[in-house]
Design an enzyme around this catalytic site. Structure first.
Site, mmCIF file in Angstrom:
data_model
loop_
_atom_site.group_PDB
_atom_site.id
_atom_site.type_symbol
_atom_site.label_atom_id
_atom_site.label_comp_id
_atom_site.label_asym_id
_atom_site.label_seq_id
_atom_site.Cartn_x
_atom_site.Cartn_y
_atom_site.Cartn_z
ATOM 1 N N ASP A 134 10.113 4.170 12.548
ATOM 2 C CA ASP A 134 10.774 3.064 13.251
ATOM 3 C C ASP A 134 12.161 2.717 12.706
ATOM 4 O O ASP A 134 13.148 2.777 13.433
ATOM 5 C CB ASP A 134 9.854 1.829 13.337
ATOM 6 C CG ASP A 134 9.199 1.466 12.003
ATOM 7 O OD1 ASP A 134 9.497 2.112 10.988
ATOM 8 O OD2 ASP A 134 8.397 0.510 11.995
ATOM 9 N N ASP A 178 0.852 -1.185 0.000
ATOM 10 C CA ASP A 178 0.000 0.000 0.000
ATOM 11 C C ASP A 178 0.894 1.243 0.000
ATOM 12 O O ASP A 178 2.105 1.136 0.110
ATOM 13 C CB ASP A 178 -0.930 0.007 1.222
ATOM 14 C CG ASP A 178 -0.174 -0.247 2.511
ATOM 15 O OD1 ASP A 178 1.022 0.134 2.606
ATOM 16 O OD2 ASP A 178 -0.759 -0.811 3.446
ATOM 17 N N ASP A 191 1.662 5.087 1.610
ATOM 18 C CA ASP A 191 1.408 6.069 2.650
ATOM 19 C C ASP A 191 1.940 7.406 2.166
ATOM 20 O O ASP A 191 2.963 7.471 1.490
ATOM 21 C CB ASP A 191 2.125 5.676 3.939
ATOM 22 C CG ASP A 191 1.639 4.326 4.455
ATOM 23 O OD1 ASP A 191 0.472 4.233 4.850
ATOM 24 O OD2 ASP A 191 2.427 3.363 4.427
HETATM 25 P P1 ATP Z 1 3.949 -2.622 5.046
HETATM 26 O O1 ATP Z 1 4.619 -3.148 3.859
HETATM 27 O O2 ATP Z 1 3.621 -3.682 6.029
HETATM 28 O O3 ATP Z 1 2.799 -1.692 4.790
HETATM 29 P P2 ATP Z 1 5.115 -0.254 6.145
HETATM 30 O O4 ATP Z 1 6.545 0.056 6.437
HETATM 31 O O5 ATP Z 1 4.441 0.569 5.112
HETATM 32 O O6 ATP Z 1 5.085 -1.792 5.787
HETATM 33 P P3 ATP Z 1 3.013 0.547 7.879
HETATM 34 O O7 ATP Z 1 2.511 -0.142 9.109
HETATM 35 O O8 ATP Z 1 2.133 0.661 6.704
HETATM 36 O O9 ATP Z 1 4.359 -0.210 7.510
HETATM 37 O O10 ATP Z 1 3.504 1.985 8.358
HETATM 38 C C1 ATP Z 1 3.892 2.978 7.441
HETATM 39 C C2 ATP Z 1 5.097 3.745 7.971
HETATM 40 O O11 ATP Z 1 4.768 4.380 9.210
HETATM 41 C C3 ATP Z 1 6.308 2.871 8.299
HETATM 42 O O12 ATP Z 1 7.103 2.640 7.161
HETATM 43 C C4 ATP Z 1 7.022 3.707 9.330
HETATM 44 O O13 ATP Z 1 7.754 4.719 8.739
HETATM 45 C C5 ATP Z 1 5.875 4.331 10.104
HETATM 46 N N1 ATP Z 1 5.482 3.519 11.271
HETATM 47 C C6 ATP Z 1 4.500 2.589 11.309
HETATM 48 N N2 ATP Z 1 4.393 2.035 12.524
HETATM 49 C C7 ATP Z 1 5.327 2.633 13.296
HETATM 50 C C8 ATP Z 1 5.714 2.509 14.656
HETATM 51 N N3 ATP Z 1 5.123 1.613 15.448
HETATM 52 N N4 ATP Z 1 6.705 3.312 15.100
HETATM 53 C C9 ATP Z 1 7.296 4.207 14.284
HETATM 54 N N5 ATP Z 1 6.983 4.363 13.009
HETATM 55 C C10 ATP Z 1 6.019 3.603 12.499
HETATM 56 MG MG MG Z 2 2.390 0.510 4.549
#
Ligand code: ATP
Ligand code: MG
Length: 408
Positions: free
Chosen positions: A109, A30, A32
């Site tokens: 993170d 997805d 963001d």
């Molecule tokens: P995925 O492929 O699972 O979507 P993602 O890295 O995009 O991986 P998301 O949960 O969609 O993970 O979160 C989007 C972004 O928000 C992350 O890449 C990170 O930068 C930030 N983020 C999400 N959760 C946290 C957290 N618990 N602490 C700090 N930053 C976070």
């Molecule tokens: Mg994501």
């Protein structure tokens, strides 16, 4: 989308997993978006937009079935007065302090999750050394790992999830803390852990995730009953069973087939359920009642760690409950089981048990044959079963009141 926000005079960048996965040549799950527009301002730009979230307020912009998450730049700074950032025992409860893009990068993170894609010149903005870590395949937490894990213990599970999914190494400073900090997960709400477990096991790399979770003692925080049962196993089929179940899930996801959390949790909790039920049967309880009681007990302990919504626990119970009915292969009961709405899932579950060496492979084979058979072949199979087939000594007709032996 990005252009709409830019057009309205705001900054807007692609960020997080979308950028990371694109740079790795993977298909992002997805997208963001990070912006300097406040949630209300985002809402004013898009009609199809809803504001959500308690921990942080986010804007969800809907495009048909797709949802794009738009988050306002936030800062890690702890504001004394009027700040919306709240901690409990070092754990972050809310952080709605808005900040600059640079501050936004540092509160994320991992370095590889803090890359921004700039649509002005198609460049990647990297405030935290994420590009280098990405090319080296390293997951490095931003800031002091101890503080970051305490702020949000779910980051430990995210570390495992990304390591499993991307095949990355954990940076030593992060890796060293995983085991010792595992207990921090106790303070995380059960519903959030349930969501995170689904992400760990339904992303196509469940086997790797399971092995890492076990390695870092995190699995015991999520599934203490299972962990204990696996630790005390006498044969190795319980671990084999879980791994086979997860492998199955991975394959199904790769093939684009549906997977349900109910089946997944039925697999993950089977060993403690099976053991409890087996003990009760040995003590003279009828199998059906034994299974029901065991299921209730294991589930009521499990929901103290991860929630298990009713819409999943009910089918799980059915899958478990149907297992002993595969032992009876006579006439009407067979027909009734074949017609049961949960037959397919229960049968798949039986196959896994047989593959792992826990259930009778003959039985699994018999049920495979009978469900595909036409009426004539079915009655043949039933006759074979009811007749004097010497190979199945144990399968002689039994009084229904006699306690059934469990398969070993
Ligand atoms: P995925 O492929 O699972 O979507 P993602 O890295 O995009 O991986 P998301 O949960 O969609 O993970 O979160 C989007 C972004 O928000 C992350 O890449 C990170 O930068 C930030 N983020 C999400 N959760 C946290 C957290 N618990 N602490 C700090 N930053 C976070
Ligand atoms: Mg994501």
């Amino acid at each position: 989308m990005l252009y709409r926000l830019r057009g309205a005079g705001y900054q807007a960048h692609l960020v997080g997993g979308g950028v990371r996965d694109l740079l790795l040549g993977r298909e992002p799950k997805d997208f963001d978006i990070a912006t300097d527009a406040r949630p209300e301002q985002v809402k004013a730009v898009f009609r199809n937009c809803r504001l959500i979230g308690r921990r942080f307020r986010l804007a969800h912009v809907h495009f048909g079935r797709e949802i794009i998450e738009v988050a306002t730049f936030r800062s890690m700074q702890d504001l004394e007065a009027g700040g919306e950032r709240a901690f409990d025992n070092g754990m972050l409860l809310r952080d709605n302090v808005y900040g600059t893009i640079e501050e936004d990068a540092l509160r994320r993170d991992f370095t590889v999750n803090a890359l921004y894609y700039n649509i002005d010149d198609f460049s990647v903005i990297d405030y935290a050394g994420g590009l280098k870590d990405l090319s080296e395949g390293v997951l490095r937490l931003l800031g002091d790992p101890e503080i970051r894990f305490r702020e949000d213990p779910v980051r430990m599970l995210r570390a495992v999830r990304f390591a499993a999914k991307l095949g990355f190494r954990l940076h030593p400073s992060c890796e060293a803390l995983l085991g010792p900090s595992a207990a921090l997960l106790e303070s995380v709400p059960a519903a959030r852990l349930f969501d995170e477990v689904l992400k760990l096991f339904m992303g196509g790399t469940a086997v790797q995730a399971f092995e890492k979770l076990r390695h870092y003692n995190l699995f015991a925080q999520l599934f203490p009953g299972t962990d204990e049962a696996l630790a005390h196993e006498e044969h190795d089929f319980p671990v084999t069973f879980v791994v086979k179940g997860l492998h199955n899930t991975d394959l199904r996801i790769r093939e684009g087939k549906p997977v349900t959390p109910a089946f997944l949790f039925a697999v993950l909790l089977w060993e403690p359920v099976r053991k409890l039920a087996e003990e009760a049967v040995a003590a003279g309880e009828p199998p059906s009642l034994a299974m029901q009681t065991a299921a209730s007990e294991v589930l009521s302990r499990q929901i103290q760690c991860t929630s298990v919504p009713k819409r999943f626990s009910l089918p799980m119970r059915e899958i478990w409950q149907l297992q002993h009915r595969f032992d009876t292969r006579v006439g009407k009961r067979v027909k009734r089981l074949l017609a049961h709405p949960r037959f397919r899932a229960a049968y798949d579950f039986l196959l896994l048990r047989a593959e792992a060496g826990e259930a009778d492979p003959d039985s699994a084979r018999w049920w495979s044959e009978i469900q595909d058979a036409d009426a004539e072949a079915q009655s043949d199979l039933l006759q074979r079963e009811g007749g004097n087939s010497g190979r199945r000594r144990r399968r002689r007709r039994r009084r229904s009141s006699a306690p059934e032996r469990s398969e070993g």
